[in-house]
Scaffold this motif. Structure first.
Motif, PDB file in Angstrom:
ATOM      1  N   VAL A  38       1.089  -1.148  -0.146  1.00  0.00           N
ATOM      2  CA  VAL A  38       0.001   0.327   0.360  1.00  0.00           C
ATOM      3  C   VAL A  38       0.875   1.345  -0.311  1.00  0.00           C
ATOM      4  N   ALA A  39       1.995   1.203   1.103  1.00  0.00           N
ATOM      5  CA  ALA A  39       3.168   2.779   0.704  1.00  0.00           C
ATOM      6  C   ALA A  39       3.578   1.996  -0.668  1.00  0.00           C
ATOM      7  N   ALA A  40       3.780   2.164  -1.003  1.00  0.00           N
ATOM      8  CA  ALA A  40       4.577   2.073  -2.800  1.00  0.00           C
ATOM      9  C   ALA A  40       3.261   1.995  -3.412  1.00  0.00           C
ATOM     10  N   GLY A  41       2.438   1.799  -3.544  1.00  0.00           N
ATOM     11  CA  GLY A  41       1.897   2.009  -3.744  1.00  0.00           C
ATOM     12  C   GLY A  41       1.785   3.742  -3.988  1.00  0.00           C
ATOM     13  N   ARG A  42       0.840   3.847  -2.293  1.00  0.00           N
ATOM     14  CA  ARG A  42       1.147   5.591  -2.272  1.00  0.00           C
ATOM     15  C   ARG A  42       2.327   6.756  -2.824  1.00  0.00           C
ATOM     16  N   ILE A  43       3.374   5.973  -2.991  1.00  0.00           N
ATOM     17  CA  ILE A  43       4.812   6.508  -2.913  1.00  0.00           C
ATOM     18  C   ILE A  43       4.552   6.477  -4.621  1.00  0.00           C
ATOM     19  N   ARG A  44       3.648   5.748  -5.505  1.00  0.00           N
ATOM     20  CA  ARG A  44       3.512   5.679  -6.891  1.00  0.00           C
ATOM     21  C   ARG A  44       3.453   7.354  -7.386  1.00  0.00           C
ATOM     22  N   SER A  45       1.577   6.740  -6.471  1.00  0.00           N
ATOM     23  CA  SER A  45       1.105   8.049  -6.645  1.00  0.00           C
ATOM     24  C   SER A  45       1.982   9.485  -6.663  1.00  0.00           C
ATOM     25  N   PHE A  46       2.098   9.792  -5.820  1.00  0.00           N
ATOM     26  CA  PHE A  46       3.262  11.190  -5.157  1.00  0.00           C
ATOM     27  C   PHE A  46       4.205  11.574  -6.420  1.00  0.00           C
ATOM     28  N   ILE A  47       4.877  10.138  -7.016  1.00  0.00           N
ATOM     29  CA  ILE A  47       6.178   9.781  -8.133  1.00  0.00           C
ATOM     30  C   ILE A  47       5.062  10.537  -9.433  1.00  0.00           C
ATOM     31  N   ASP A  48       3.978  10.477  -9.853  1.00  0.00           N
ATOM     32  CA  ASP A  48       3.309  10.613 -11.231  1.00  0.00           C
ATOM     33  C   ASP A  48       2.549  11.370 -10.355  1.00  0.00           C
ATOM     34  N   ARG A  49       2.098  12.065  -9.441  1.00  0.00           N
ATOM     35  CA  ARG A  49       1.726  13.982  -9.498  1.00  0.00           C
ATOM     36  C   ARG A  49       2.485  14.881  -9.647  1.00  0.00           C
ATOM     37  N   GLY A  50       4.213  14.742  -8.886  1.00  0.00           N
ATOM     38  CA  GLY A  50       5.288  15.254  -9.373  1.00  0.00           C
ATOM     39  C   GLY A  50       5.314  15.159 -10.393  1.00  0.00           C
ATOM     40  N   VAL A  51       5.533  14.107 -11.302  1.00  0.00           N
ATOM     41  CA  VAL A  51       6.015  14.305 -12.621  1.00  0.00           C
ATOM     42  C   VAL A  51       4.897  15.490 -13.828  1.00  0.00           C
ATOM     43  N   THR A  52       3.290  14.898 -13.066  1.00  0.00           N
ATOM     44  CA  THR A  52       2.236  15.400 -13.905  1.00  0.00           C
ATOM     45  C   THR A  52       2.645  17.410 -13.079  1.00  0.00           C
ATOM     46  N   ASP A  53       3.287  17.785 -12.069  1.00  0.00           N
ATOM     47  CA  ASP A  53       2.512  19.072 -11.855  1.00  0.00           C
ATOM     48  C   ASP A  53       4.136  19.893 -12.069  1.00  0.00           C
ATOM     49  N   GLY A  54       4.894  18.984 -12.992  1.00  0.00           N
ATOM     50  CA  GLY A  54       6.085  19.701 -13.344  1.00  0.00           C
ATOM     51  C   GLY A  54       7.718  19.809 -11.771  1.00  0.00           C
ATOM     52  N   VAL A  55       7.031  19.112 -11.325  1.00  0.00           N
ATOM     53  CA  VAL A  55       8.191  19.410  -9.808  1.00  0.00           C
ATOM     54  C   VAL A  55       9.014  18.171 -10.139  1.00  0.00           C
ATOM     55  N   PHE A  56       8.473  16.523 -10.205  1.00  0.00           N
ATOM     56  CA  PHE A  56       9.704  16.321 -10.792  1.00  0.00           C
ATOM     57  C   PHE A  56       9.597  15.613 -12.034  1.00  0.00           C
ATOM     58  N   ARG A  57      11.266  15.582 -12.290  1.00  0.00           N
ATOM     59  CA  ARG A  57      11.448  15.531 -13.972  1.00  0.00           C
ATOM     60  C   ARG A  57      10.803  13.830 -14.538  1.00  0.00           C
ATOM     61  N   GLU A  58      10.122  14.129 -15.751  1.00  0.00           N
ATOM     62  CA  GLU A  58       9.660  13.002 -16.399  1.00  0.00           C
ATOM     63  C   GLU A  58      10.436  11.727 -16.826  1.00  0.00           C
ATOM     64  N   VAL A  59      11.942  11.889 -16.827  1.00  0.00           N
ATOM     65  CA  VAL A  59      12.404  10.902 -17.530  1.00  0.00           C
ATOM     66  C   VAL A  59      12.093   9.761 -15.895  1.00  0.00           C
ATOM     67  N   HIS A  60      11.990   8.462 -16.328  1.00  0.00           N
ATOM     68  CA  HIS A  60      11.926   7.575 -16.093  1.00  0.00           C
ATOM     69  C   HIS A  60      11.498   7.294 -15.237  1.00  0.00           C
ATOM     70  N   ALA A  61      10.255   8.531 -14.643  1.00  0.00           N
ATOM     71  CA  ALA A  61       9.506   8.701 -13.334  1.00  0.00           C
ATOM     72  C   ALA A  61       9.451   6.879 -12.865  1.00  0.00           C
ATOM     73  N   ARG A  62       8.426   6.638 -13.789  1.00  0.00           N
ATOM     74  CA  ARG A  62       7.780   5.824 -13.880  1.00  0.00           C
ATOM     75  C   ARG A  62       8.571   4.057 -12.971  1.00  0.00           C
ATOM     76  N   LEU A  63      10.075   4.007 -14.092  1.00  0.00           N
ATOM     77  CA  LEU A  63      10.941   3.313 -13.165  1.00  0.00           C
ATOM     78  C   LEU A  63      11.570   3.511 -12.199  1.00  0.00           C
ATOM     79  N   ILE A  64      11.688   4.672 -11.496  1.00  0.00           N
ATOM     80  CA  ILE A  64      11.692   5.110 -10.192  1.00  0.00           C
ATOM     81  C   ILE A  64      11.015   4.478  -9.245  1.00  0.00           C
ATOM     82  N   ALA A  65       9.522   4.690  -9.747  1.00  0.00           N
ATOM     83  CA  ALA A  65       8.402   4.636  -8.750  1.00  0.00           C
ATOM     84  C   ALA A  65       8.581   2.619  -8.229  1.00  0.00           C
ATOM     85  N   GLU A  66       8.826   2.083  -9.604  1.00  0.00           N
ATOM     86  CA  GLU A  66       8.417   0.648  -9.759  1.00  0.00           C
ATOM     87  C   GLU A  66       9.954   0.161  -8.584  1.00  0.00           C
TER      88      GLU A  66
END
Length: 194
Positions: A124-152
């Protein structure tokens, strides 16, 4: 259809007392007689919480992780910046796990039903972290390159923390491992400077 009875105030208090004992000392070495004596209650009072010592351990461990999830959600409530959400969430996990003794974490790891409860919480925590990373990419706070990979990768690290592999290989506590994960994620997700 049967409905679950809500615990009484006394049962909630006992559950909290058991959690404090287990967090400090673990649970494997206790008998129900030991626990009843420590809590100044009867064994039948403990049986009202759970039908066996093993099920009582599962109930207490589940209570601990449910409390963590609730506190983490409260901690991030109202924060809009994904970077701050991720940082607060991971810091909260670290702080919450820091309350647990090595004996408690060892007992969780060595008893399959409590290990399963920790594993569920970790997923559950890993899923929440993935959602935060996705949100950060969408908001431009996190870089897009490999964001999904980093979440995994974060999910795999959390699994390694939960299974005890990280601690065994590095000698750190789960709380310390979550602090390090926070530092790696937040540093690795920052947008590149032009």
């Amino acid at each position: 259809m049967t409905s679950r009875r809500q615990p009484t105030a006394r049962q909630r208090a006992l559950l909290s007392e058991l959690e404090a004992i287990f967090l400090a000392e673990g649970f494997s070495q206790f008998t129900l007689d030991d626990l009843a004596a420590r809590l100044r209650c009867s064994k039948s009072t403990l049986y009202a919480l759970a039908p066996s010592k093993e099920q009582l351990a599962v109930k207490v461990v589940t209570h601990f992780f449910k409390g963590a999830a609730e506190l983490l959600e409260e901690r991030i409530d109202g924060i809009d910046d994904a970077r701050k959400i991720l940082g607060e969430y991971l810091a909260g996990i670290s702080e919450y796990l820091n309350r647990a003794s090595a004996a408690f974490m060892t007992d969780i790891a060595e008893f399959a039903p409590t290990r399963d409860a920790y594993q569920l919480n970790s997923r559950v925590a890993a899923g929440r972290i993935r959602s935060f990373i996705d949100r950060g990419v969408t908001d431009g706070v996190f870089r897009e390159v490999h964001a999904r990979l980093i979440a995994e990768m974060a999910g795999l690290i959390i699994e390694g923390i939960q299974t005890g592999v990280i601690g065994q290989r590095t000698g750190v506590t789960d709380a310390e491992a979550f602090t390090a994960l926070s530092e790696v994620l937040l540093g690795g997700l920052e947008p590149k400077m032009s």
